[in-house]
Design a protein around this motif. Structure first.
Motif, PDB file in Angstrom:
ATOM      1  N   GLY A 311      88.760  11.867 -17.315  1.00 31.40           N
ATOM      2  CA  GLY A 311      88.363  10.476 -17.217  1.00 31.40           C
ATOM      3  C   GLY A 311      86.855  10.302 -17.315  1.00 31.40           C
ATOM      4  O   GLY A 311      86.079  11.228 -17.100  1.00 31.40           O
ATOM      5  N   ARG A 312      86.452   9.072 -17.643  1.00 30.81           N
ATOM      6  CA  ARG A 312      85.039   8.734 -17.732  1.00 30.81           C
ATOM      7  C   ARG A 312      84.598   7.925 -16.524  1.00 30.81           C
ATOM      8  O   ARG A 312      85.407   7.243 -15.896  1.00 30.81           O
ATOM      9  CB  ARG A 312      84.778   7.929 -19.004  1.00 30.81           C
ATOM     10  N   ASN A 313      83.323   7.981 -16.228  1.00 26.25           N
ATOM     11  CA  ASN A 313      82.699   7.141 -15.218  1.00 26.25           C
ATOM     12  C   ASN A 313      81.693   6.220 -15.898  1.00 26.25           C
ATOM     13  O   ASN A 313      81.265   6.461 -17.033  1.00 26.25           O
ATOM     14  CB  ASN A 313      81.996   7.986 -14.150  1.00 26.25           C
ATOM     15  N   ILE A 314      81.312   5.147 -15.181  1.00 24.57           N
ATOM     16  CA  ILE A 314      80.312   4.212 -15.699  1.00 24.57           C
ATOM     17  C   ILE A 314      78.957   4.560 -15.087  1.00 24.57           C
ATOM     18  O   ILE A 314      78.845   4.715 -13.868  1.00 24.57           O
ATOM     19  CB  ILE A 314      80.675   2.753 -15.370  1.00 24.57           C
ATOM     20  N   HIS A 315      77.941   4.683 -15.928  1.00 20.43           N
ATOM     21  CA  HIS A 315      76.588   5.020 -15.482  1.00 20.43           C
ATOM     22  C   HIS A 315      75.611   3.943 -15.947  1.00 20.43           C
ATOM     23  O   HIS A 315      75.887   3.208 -16.902  1.00 20.43           O
ATOM     24  CB  HIS A 315      76.160   6.373 -16.048  1.00 20.43           C
ATOM     25  N   ILE A 316      74.471   3.880 -15.268  1.00 19.15           N
ATOM     26  CA  ILE A 316      73.377   2.997 -15.690  1.00 19.15           C
ATOM     27  C   ILE A 316      72.158   3.861 -15.962  1.00 19.15           C
ATOM     28  O   ILE A 316      71.765   4.697 -15.136  1.00 19.15           O
ATOM     29  CB  ILE A 316      73.067   1.930 -14.628  1.00 19.15           C
ATOM     30  N   LEU A 317      71.557   3.656 -17.129  1.00 25.17           N
ATOM     31  CA  LEU A 317      70.400   4.411 -17.562  1.00 25.17           C
ATOM     32  C   LEU A 317      69.234   3.458 -17.746  1.00 25.17           C
ATOM     33  O   LEU A 317      69.402   2.370 -18.313  1.00 25.17           O
ATOM     34  CB  LEU A 317      70.721   5.125 -18.885  1.00 25.17           C
ATOM     35  N   SER A 318      68.067   3.852 -17.277  1.00 22.81           N
ATOM     36  CA  SER A 318      66.881   3.040 -17.541  1.00 22.81           C
ATOM     37  C   SER A 318      66.580   3.082 -19.033  1.00 22.81           C
ATOM     38  O   SER A 318      66.904   4.043 -19.731  1.00 22.81           O
ATOM     39  CB  SER A 318      65.681   3.558 -16.741  1.00 22.81           C
ATOM     40  N   LEU A 327      77.289   4.263 -11.608  1.00 21.62           N
ATOM     41  CA  LEU A 327      77.700   2.951 -11.115  1.00 21.62           C
ATOM     42  C   LEU A 327      79.108   2.989 -10.548  1.00 21.62           C
ATOM     43  O   LEU A 327      79.378   2.439  -9.477  1.00 21.62           O
ATOM     44  CB  LEU A 327      77.622   1.924 -12.247  1.00 21.62           C
ATOM     45  N   VAL A 328      80.027   3.646 -11.253  1.00 20.94           N
ATOM     46  CA  VAL A 328      81.422   3.727 -10.852  1.00 20.94           C
ATOM     47  C   VAL A 328      81.866   5.178 -10.957  1.00 20.94           C
ATOM     48  O   VAL A 328      81.846   5.760 -12.039  1.00 20.94           O
ATOM     49  CB  VAL A 328      82.323   2.836 -11.733  1.00 20.94           C
ATOM     50  N   ASP A 329      82.248   5.772  -9.831  1.00 23.29           N
ATOM     51  CA  ASP A 329      82.716   7.157  -9.790  1.00 23.29           C
ATOM     52  C   ASP A 329      84.132   7.146  -9.249  1.00 23.29           C
ATOM     53  O   ASP A 329      84.359   6.863  -8.079  1.00 23.29           O
ATOM     54  CB  ASP A 329      81.793   7.996  -8.906  1.00 23.29           C
ATOM     55  N   ASN A 330      85.099   7.437 -10.131  1.00 23.06           N
ATOM     56  CA  ASN A 330      86.498   7.335  -9.749  1.00 23.06           C
ATOM     57  C   ASN A 330      87.302   8.305 -10.605  1.00 23.06           C
ATOM     58  O   ASN A 330      86.959   8.531 -11.768  1.00 23.06           O
ATOM     59  CB  ASN A 330      86.982   5.892  -9.964  1.00 23.06           C
TER      60      ASN A 330
END
Length: 709
Positions: A311-318, A327-330
Motif C-alpha cells: 500500500g501507499r501512504n500520503i506525504h507532503i513535500l516542501s 500526512l497519512v500512514d495506514n
C-alpha cells in the motif's frame, strides 16, 4: 513425631503452597484467561471502562501472541460503541495496523469501520458533467474556471479534445490517426490560466515519451522528451512557471520533480519508492500523473508513494524538496491526493474501509491537523481529477474487452447469426485472436492493466479448443525489455514470440502445447531490427517477415529475417511517406502477405516481391486484413469515418475490390470498437475478432468537505 520429621513436613507444605501460587499467577497471566475475565467484566458485570483496561492489558503484555491479542482491540471498539464514544474508530484501526496478518480480525474490524463511516454528509452532491449522449473523454481534466473538460478522444485516433460544458461542442486540438507514424495523446493537465494544456504526445514508433504544451487553437510545442521511458505530468503550478511531473529513470526508478515551462529542464525533488514498469518501458502514465498535486499557495506538494507490492501512504513535500512529512500512514492503499482550493484540506482515495472511498484530512503549514475522515464510499473504478472552485472532478470508468466469433457461410459469406462471446478468462484487454493452422484452436493475448499506480502484469497467452472447452492460460514472463510479434502460430502448430532487448539482441520463444513449457533462445539479429512492426512467419518457420520502423517520410520496407544466419532480405519497398498498419498476415499457403495502407489493401508475393494495391470505390480506411482459406478474399476492419460510427468488418474481393459489410456493428454495444485484427478460420466458417467496450462518466462533486471538518 520428632522434630526432624516435622521440619520436613513443614518444608513440603511451604513448597507446595509456593508452587500453587506460582501456577495461579501464571494462569492469571495467560492471555486466554485474561480475555475471558475481560469479557465477563464487559458482558456479565457491565463495567465497560474496567473491561477496556483489561483488554488494553492483553495487548500490552501479549501483543506478540496475535491470535488472542488481536481480539482485544476488537472488544475495546465494541465497548466504546456501547459508550457512544468515537474512540471506537481508533480501536478498530489499531487492529488493521498492529495485526495485519490476522485475517479474521482484520475483516471484522473493516466491517465495523464501514458501518461507523458509511453515511456521507447530506450536503455532498455529485453531478454528471458530460451527458451520456455526448462523446465521453478518457482521462478528463476540468478547466480552472469549470467551463470546459479536456480529455482524450479515441474514435479515429488518440487525440486531445476539449468539451465546452455550456455549448456541448467538442473541439479537437490534435488530429492523429492510428498509423505507426501518428502520435498518441494522454494525460492532459490545464494551465492556471486555462489557455494551455500540457499532455503526453508520443509517436507510436518511439520508445520514450514526450510532453507537449498545446493551446486552445491547436498550436503545440515540445516541452520535454525522456528517452529512458515514462514521463507523466501531475499538476501545473499556480504561478505558471513549472509543471510537476513524474519521470521514469534508466534504472526503472521514478523521480518526482519540476519541469520549467520556459526551457523544459527537469529538477528532481525526490526519488520515489514505487518504480515504473510497463510494456515498451513506459510507466502506467495515467495513475502516475494522479499521484501528486501542488498546494494552491505553491509551497507544498502532496504525493502518494509506497512499495510496488504494498500500500501507499500520503506525504507532503516542501517545494524545494528538503522537507518531507507523512500526512497519512495506514496499512491501507492511499492514493491520488488533491488539495482543496483554499489549501486547508487534502482529499484522497483509500480502501481502508474495505472498498475504495473518498477520504479527507485537514492540513496546516504542511502538516496534518486531526485524523482522516470519510467523505464518500463506493468509488470502485473511480479516479480523481482536478479540484477547482466549482468542485472536485472525478472520472468513473468501466472497460470490457472480449473475443468474439461470427459464423458465416464459406461460399456466400452470408452471416449466420449474431456474434458470440468466447469464454476466455476476463482481463483488462483480450486482444489479437488467431486460429491455429489446422483450425483446432483459437488463441488470444490477455493483458491486465495495472491497479492505480501499480505494475502492469506480464501478458498471458490463452488457447481454447475451437470445438468448445475451457481455455488454457500460458503466462509469458519476458526476461527482456521490448516486445513484438507475440502470440503467433508457427506453421507446425506451436506458438511463438519474438522480442528484442535494449542491447538490440533478438530472442525467440516457442511454446510446446503438450507440456506448456516455453523454450527461449537468442537468435542472430540484423541491423535495424531493434524496432519493428508486425510479424508473419515464413512457410518453413525458419524466418519471419516484418516492417522496420523508419524515419518519418522514408519509404517503408517489408523484410524477411533468417533466424539461423541473422541475414535480412528486402521483399518489398513502398513509396516514400506511405504508412502501413502494424498487422502483417500470411495467406494459408504462405505464398502471399496482406497489409493495409490507408484505403489500400496491399498484397505482396513473397517469392517475386510483386505488390498489388487494391483500392475500393468507397475510399474506406482499412486495417489488419486476414485471409480467406481459398486466398480469394480478405476480411478487414473498417476504420470509423465519423464520431459515433459503429465498428465494422468487411470482406474484400481480391479480384475486383468489391466490399461486403458483415454488419456486426448493430450487435455490439454502443461505443464498442474492434481493437486489433480479425482472423478467418481455416475451414472458412468462422471469423474471430476482438471488441472493446468502454463506458465512463465525468462527474463534479460539490460540498466535498463536511462543515464540521
Amino acid at each position: 513425631m520428632n522434630k526432624k520429621l516435622l521440619a520436613t513436613v513443614f518444608s513440603a507444605l511451604v513448597l507446595a503452597t509456593a508452587v500453587s501460587a506460582a501456577g495461579a499467577a501464571a494462569q492469571a497471566e495467560d492471555p486466554g484467561v485474561m480475555l475471558r475475565a475481560a469479557i465477563e467484566k464487559e458482558e456479565v458485570e457491565g463495567d465497560l471502562q474496567k473491561a477496556i483496561e483489561l483488554y488494553r492489558a492483553i495487548v500490552l503484555r501479549h501483543g506478540g501472541r496475535t491470535s488472542v491479542a488481536a481480539k482485544a482491540p476488537l472488544r475495546i471498539g465494541e465497548c466504546y460503541e456501547k459508550l457512544g464514544n468515537t474512540e471506537a474508530v481508533k480501536a478498530y484501526e489499531a487492529v488493521l495496523s498492529k495485526f495485519p496478518g490476522e485475517a479474521e480480525a482484520v475483516a471484522e474490524a473493516r466491517g465495523r469501520l464501514a458501518e461507523l463511516r458509511k453515511e456521507a454528509p447530506a450536503a455532498l452532491t455529485m453531478t454528471r458533467l458530460i451527458p451520456p449522449e455526448a462523446r465521453e473523454l478518457e482521462g478528463p481534466a476540468l478547466s480552472p474556471d469549470g467551463t470546459k473538460v479536456a480529455g482524450v478522444e479515441i474514435s479515429t485516433g488518440q487525440n486531445l479534445a476539449v468539451y465546452d460544458l455550456a455549448s456541448g461542442k467538442l473541439e479537437y486540438l490534435t488530429h492523429y490517426g492510428w498509423k505507426m507514424d501518428d502520435h498518441a495523446v494522454w494525460v492532459p493537465i490545464w494551465s492556471p490560466t486555462g489557455r494551455e494544456i500540457v499532455h503526453q504526445d508520443n509517436p507510436f514508433s518511439y520508445d520514450g515519451q514526450e510532453l507537449r504544451i498545446t493551446d486552445l487553437a491547436g498550436k503545440s510545442r515540445v516541452l520535454m522528451t525522456n528517452p529512458e521511458g515514462g514521463l507523466a505530468p501531475c499538476d501545473w503550478l499556480a504561478d505558471g512557471g513549472a509543471i510537476l511531473a513524474v519521470r521514469g529513470n534508466k534504472e526503472k526508478t521514478a523521480s518526482l520533480g519540476l519541469i520549467s515551462v520556459k526551457d523544459g529542464t527537469f529538477r528532481e525533488l525526490i526519488s520515489l519508492e514505487r518504480p515504473y514498469e510497463n510494456r515498451g518501458g513506459d510507466m502506467p502514465s495515467y495513475w502516475m500523473s494522479g499521484s501528486a498535486d501542488a498546494s494552491p499557495d505553491g509551497r507544498f506538494i502532496a504525493f502518494a508513494d509506497g512499495p510496488a507490492d504494498g500500500g501507499r501512504n500520503i506525504h507532503i513535500l516542501s517545494m524545494d524538496g528538503r522537507s518531507k512529512t507523512t500526512l497519512v500512514d495506514n496499512p491501507a492503499d492511499d492514493m491520488q491526493p488533491r488539495w482543496s482550493p483554499d489549501g486547508r484540506h487534502i482529499v484522497f482515495l483509500s480502501d481502508r474501509s474495505g472498498s475504495r472511498g473518498l477520504w479527507g484530512v485537514a492540513v496546516r503549514e504542511g502538516k496534518p491537523e486531526g485524523v482522516p475522515f470519510q467523505i464518500q464510499e463506493g468509488l470502485l473504478n473511480t479516479d480523481l481529477g482536478s479540484w477547482t472552485r466549482t468542485g472536485l472532478q472525478t472520472w468513473s470508468h468501466v472497460i470490457m474487452s472480449e473475443i468474439c466469433v461470427v459464423d458465416i457461410d464459406p461460399r456466400s459469406h452470408a452471416v449466420l447469426g449474431k456474434p458470440r462471446v468466447m469464454e476466455f478468462p476476463r482481463s483488462s484487454w483480450n486482444l489479437a485472436p488467431r486460429w491455429s493452422p489446422d483450425g483446432r484452436f483459437l488463441s488470444a493475448m490477455a493483458y491486465r492493466a495495472p491497479s492505480s499506480g501499480g505494475r502492469s502484469e506480464s501478458p498471458t497467452l490463452m488457447i481454447m479448443p475451437s470445438e468448445g472447452g475451457a481455455a488454457r492460460a500460458y503466462k509469458i514472463e519476458y526476461p527482456y525489455a521490448r516486445m513484438g510479434g507475440t502470440g503467433h502460430w508457427l506453421p507446425d502448430g506451436s506458438q511463438s514470440y519474438v522480442v528484442y532487448d535494449k542491447e538490440k539482441r533478438l530472442h525467440f520463444g516457442r511454446l510446446d502445447l503438450d507440456t506448456g513449457v516455453w523454450q527461449h533462445r537468442q537468435i542472430p539479429a540484423a541491423e535495424g531490427l531493434e524496432r519493428f512492426m508486425g510479424l508473419a512467419w515464413s512457410a518453413d518457420g525458419k524466418g519471419f517477415y516484418y516492417i522496420p520502423v523508419t524515419e518519418e517520410g522514408a519509404a517503408p520496407e517489408l523484410v524477411l529475417h533468417d533466424m539461423e544466419s541473422g541475414q535480412r532480405r528486402t521483399i518489398f519497398r513502398g513509396q516514400p511517406g506511405e504508412s502501413y498498419n502494424w498487422n502483417i498476415k500470411a495467406s494459408r499457403d504462405y505464398k502471399r502477405l496482406a497489409m493495409s495502407c490507408a484505403e489500400f489493401i496491399v498484397i505482396v508475393d513473397v517469392d517475386t516481391g510483386k505488390a498489388e494495391r487494391l483500392a475500393n470505390e468507397a475510399k474506406k480506411q482499412f486495417a489488419a486484413p486476414a485471409w480467406a482459406p481459398d486466398g480469394k478474399f480478405v476480411v478487414a476492419k473498417g476504420q470509423p469515418e465519423n464520431e459515433g460510427d459503429p465498428a465494422e468488418l468487411y470482406i474484400i474481393s481480391l479480384a475486383d475490390g468489391a466490399l461486403k459489410s458483415l454488419d456486426i456493428g448493430r450487435h455490439l454495444p454502443r461505443r464498442a470498437r474492434i481493437m486489433t485484427a480479425a482472423d478467418w478460420s481455416p475451414d472458412g466458417r468462422h471469423i474471430a475478432f476482438d471488441s472493446r467496450f468502454w463506458n465512463a462518466e465525468t462527474n463534479l462533486v460539490k460540498n466535498v468537505i463536511p462543515e464540521k471538518n
